[in-house]
Scaffold this motif. Structure first.
Motif, short mmCIF file in Angstrom:
data_model
loop_
_atom_site.label_atom_id
_atom_site.label_comp_id
_atom_site.label_asym_id
_atom_site.label_seq_id
_atom_site.Cartn_x
_atom_site.Cartn_y
_atom_site.Cartn_z
N TYR A 167 -3.88 -25.75 -52.44
CA TYR A 167 -4.39 -24.42 -52.12
C TYR A 167 -3.74 -23.97 -50.81
CZ TYR A 167 -7.69 -20.59 -51.37
OH TYR A 167 -8.25 -19.35 -51.18
N ASN A 168 -2.89 -22.96 -50.85
CA ASN A 168 -2.06 -22.63 -49.69
C ASN A 168 -2.28 -21.20 -49.17
OD1 ASN A 168 -0.90 -21.30 -51.84
ND2 ASN A 168 1.20 -21.67 -51.18
N VAL A 169 -3.43 -20.61 -49.46
CA VAL A 169 -3.72 -19.25 -49.02
C VAL A 169 -4.45 -19.29 -47.68
CG1 VAL A 169 -4.86 -17.06 -49.55
CG2 VAL A 169 -3.82 -18.42 -51.39
N ILE A 170 -3.82 -18.72 -46.64
CA ILE A 170 -4.41 -18.68 -45.30
C ILE A 170 -5.19 -17.38 -45.15
CG2 ILE A 170 -3.95 -18.69 -42.82
CD1 ILE A 170 -1.35 -20.18 -43.41
N SER A 171 -6.46 -17.47 -44.88
CA SER A 171 -7.32 -16.28 -44.75
C SER A 171 -7.17 -15.66 -43.36
CB SER A 171 -8.79 -16.65 -45.02
OG SER A 171 -8.95 -17.14 -46.32
N HIS A 172 -5.94 -15.28 -43.05
CA HIS A 172 -5.65 -14.72 -41.73
C HIS A 172 -4.33 -13.96 -41.80
CE1 HIS A 172 -7.25 -14.47 -37.77
NE2 HIS A 172 -6.25 -15.07 -37.16
N THR A 250 -13.22 -12.32 -26.88
CA THR A 250 -12.75 -12.51 -28.25
C THR A 250 -12.19 -13.92 -28.46
OG1 THR A 250 -10.67 -11.43 -27.58
CG2 THR A 250 -12.30 -10.09 -28.74
N LEU A 251 -11.53 -14.48 -27.44
CA LEU A 251 -11.01 -15.84 -27.56
C LEU A 251 -12.15 -16.86 -27.64
CD1 LEU A 251 -7.98 -15.84 -25.10
CD2 LEU A 251 -7.89 -16.36 -27.53
N ILE A 252 -13.17 -16.68 -26.81
CA ILE A 252 -14.32 -17.59 -26.85
C ILE A 252 -15.04 -17.47 -28.19
CG2 ILE A 252 -16.62 -18.00 -25.86
CD1 ILE A 252 -15.38 -17.27 -23.12
N PHE A 253 -15.19 -16.23 -28.68
CA PHE A 253 -15.82 -16.02 -29.99
C PHE A 253 -15.04 -16.74 -31.09
CE2 PHE A 253 -15.90 -13.65 -33.99
CZ PHE A 253 -17.26 -13.62 -34.26
N MET A 254 -13.72 -16.74 -30.97
CA MET A 254 -12.87 -17.34 -32.00
C MET A 254 -12.88 -18.87 -31.94
SD MET A 254 -10.79 -16.58 -34.51
CE MET A 254 -9.41 -17.26 -35.45
N TYR A 255 -12.76 -19.43 -30.74
CA TYR A 255 -12.47 -20.86 -30.63
C TYR A 255 -13.64 -21.72 -30.15
CZ TYR A 255 -7.60 -19.56 -31.27
OH TYR A 255 -6.43 -19.08 -31.78
N VAL A 256 -14.55 -21.15 -29.36
CA VAL A 256 -15.63 -21.97 -28.79
C VAL A 256 -16.93 -21.67 -29.55
CG1 VAL A 256 -16.76 -22.71 -26.66
CG2 VAL A 256 -14.44 -21.82 -26.58
N GLN A 257 -16.94 -22.03 -30.81
CA GLN A 257 -18.14 -21.91 -31.62
C GLN A 257 -18.06 -22.93 -32.75
OE1 GLN A 257 -18.71 -18.51 -34.20
NE2 GLN A 257 -16.60 -17.82 -33.91
N PRO A 258 -19.20 -23.35 -33.31
CA PRO A 258 -19.18 -24.35 -34.38
C PRO A 258 -18.42 -23.86 -35.60
CG PRO A 258 -21.41 -24.03 -33.52
CD PRO A 258 -20.55 -22.94 -32.93
N LYS A 259 -17.90 -24.80 -36.37
CA LYS A 259 -17.15 -24.48 -37.58
C LYS A 259 -17.99 -23.67 -38.56
CE LYS A 259 -14.69 -26.74 -41.40
NZ LYS A 259 -14.34 -28.05 -42.02
N SER A 260 -19.27 -23.96 -38.65
CA SER A 260 -20.15 -23.28 -39.61
C SER A 260 -20.36 -21.81 -39.27
CB SER A 260 -21.51 -23.99 -39.66
OG SER A 260 -22.10 -24.01 -38.36
N SER A 261 -20.05 -21.42 -38.02
CA SER A 261 -20.27 -20.04 -37.59
C SER A 261 -19.09 -19.13 -37.87
CB SER A 261 -20.58 -20.02 -36.09
OG SER A 261 -21.72 -20.80 -35.80
N LEU A 269 -10.86 -9.72 -37.00
CA LEU A 269 -11.13 -8.58 -36.12
C LEU A 269 -11.01 -8.99 -34.66
CD1 LEU A 269 -11.98 -5.62 -35.87
CD2 LEU A 269 -14.37 -6.39 -35.93
N ALA A 270 -11.58 -10.15 -34.32
CA ALA A 270 -11.48 -10.65 -32.94
C ALA A 270 -10.03 -10.94 -32.58
CB ALA A 270 -12.33 -11.92 -32.79
N SER A 271 -9.28 -11.51 -33.52
CA SER A 271 -7.88 -11.86 -33.25
C SER A 271 -7.03 -10.64 -32.98
CB SER A 271 -7.30 -12.64 -34.44
OG SER A 271 -7.99 -13.84 -34.65
N ILE A 272 -7.35 -9.51 -33.62
CA ILE A 272 -6.58 -8.28 -33.40
C ILE A 272 -6.61 -7.89 -31.94
CG2 ILE A 272 -6.58 -5.78 -33.83
CD1 ILE A 272 -7.44 -6.43 -36.71
N ILE A 276 -2.96 -8.25 -30.42
CA ILE A 276 -2.30 -6.96 -30.59
C ILE A 276 -2.67 -5.97 -29.49
CG2 ILE A 276 -1.89 -5.04 -32.17
CD1 ILE A 276 -0.93 -7.76 -33.22
N ILE A 277 -3.98 -5.82 -29.21
CA ILE A 277 -4.45 -4.79 -28.28
C ILE A 277 -4.20 -5.17 -26.82
CG2 ILE A 277 -6.39 -3.35 -27.60
CD1 ILE A 277 -5.49 -2.90 -30.48
N ILE A 278 -4.62 -6.37 -26.44
CA ILE A 278 -4.53 -6.80 -25.04
C ILE A 278 -3.09 -6.83 -24.52
CG2 ILE A 278 -4.96 -8.70 -23.42
CD1 ILE A 278 -7.44 -7.07 -24.16
#
Length: 309
Positions: A167-172, A250-261, A269-272, A276-278
């Motif tokens: 399965y090689n589809v990246i949801s990003h 946005t970086l903390i929201f993306m990386y510093v949270q449990p996998k289940s979240s 949306l956070a990655s954009i 891109i914006i910053i």
């Protein structure tokens, strides 16, 4: 169970930002304009702070390298993201995916510590000019580059030495560490812990130092006798802090949270914001509003006009 039928993965499919056909064209135009502005702003700052003698100070030295990192990771992500809007199926090879992840991590991790150096330079510009030799400035830039390269290689090698499923589809919309983890058939607990620890240390330690720096600026500003001076200082620091909060938030929201979240729609949306914006906002907020930079632009433009006339 089909996901765990082991085969050799040669390429990945990037899902992109949206699968809605009616949004493809307007989003392509929007992000193309943002990317072109990002390239123009950051490349302009790199050249201007290199050639103009009035900008040869530690603060603008760090601003130049901040522009390099902004240009770096926005270029690692931006062109491939734009391609996704104009092709039916956006594929990326196995090795190109690993390369994209590696360079993205180098630039994004390096930016955290360059923001710290720049914040300290803003906090004590006169003292910073006195104590900061050219050698020390180079050391404070080289060390973050070396450290971020180590972090990048550690995470990239760890991920790409594990086994991927068929399965090689990246949801990003680009190859990032977290969206790649669900595609692994191997046990991902170790790499998940590594990513969480590195992200928490890099983000929280550098953010704490930046906030302390701006707290010192706030204390100094409140002691100013001039109301106009306080107003300008609050305006400048307010815009700086807004960008810092959005970037780190946005970086903390993306990386510093449990996998289940994690929900990849909200993750995209956070990655954009931080990819891109910053990078577009940083030169506008930190540099182009500065009177020294405006004067340098005018001076350089007059020289160019004189040469061509």
């Amino acid at each position: 169970m089909e996901k765990y039928n082991l085969t050799v993965v040669h390429e990945f499919i990037l899902m992109g930002i949206t699968s809605r056909p009616e949004l493809q064209a307007p989003l392509f135009r929007l992000f193309l304009i943002i990317y072109l502005v990002t390239v123009l702003d950051n490349l302009g700052m790199i050249i201007l702070t290199k050639v103009d003698q009035s900008l040869q100070t530690p603060m603008y030295f760090f601003l130049r390298h901040l522009a390099i990192t902004d240009l770096g990771y926005s270029t690692v992500v931006g062109p491939k993201m734009l391609i996704n809007f104009v092709v039916d199926q956006n594929t990326i090879s196995y090795y190109l995916c690993a390369t994209q992840l590696a360079f993205f991590l180098v630039f994004i991790a390096c930016e955290l510590f360059l923001l710290y150096d720049h914040s300290v330079a803003i906090c004590n510009p006169l003292l910073y000019t006195v104590i900061m030799s050219q050698r020390l400035c180079h050391i404070l830039v080289v060390v973050p580059y070396l450290y971020s390269t180590f972090v990048s290689l550690l995470v990239t090698i760890k991920i790409f030495t594990l086994r991927f499923c068929d399965y090689n589809v990246i949801s990003h919309f680009y190859c990032d560490s977290l969206p790649l983890l669900p595609l692994l058939c191997s046990n991902t607990h170790e790499i998940e812990v590594i990513i969480l620890i590195l992200a928490a240390f890099n983000l929280l330690s550098s953010l704490l130092i930046i906030l302390v720096s701006y707290l010192l600026i706030l204390i100094t500003t409140l002691r100013m006798k001039s109301a106009e001076g306080r107003r300008k200082a609050f305006s400048t620091c307010g815009s700086h802090l807004t960008v810092v909060i959005v970037f780190y938030g946005t970086l903390i929201f993306m990386y510093v949270q449990p996998k289940s979240s994690h929900y990849f729609d909200t993750d995209k949306l956070a990655s954009i914001f931080y990819t891109i914006i910053i990078p577009m906002l940083n030169p506008l907020i930190y540099s182009l509003r500065n009177k020294d930079v405006k004067h340098a632009i005018q001076s350089t433009w007059k020289k160019i006009c004189t040469v061509f006339s």
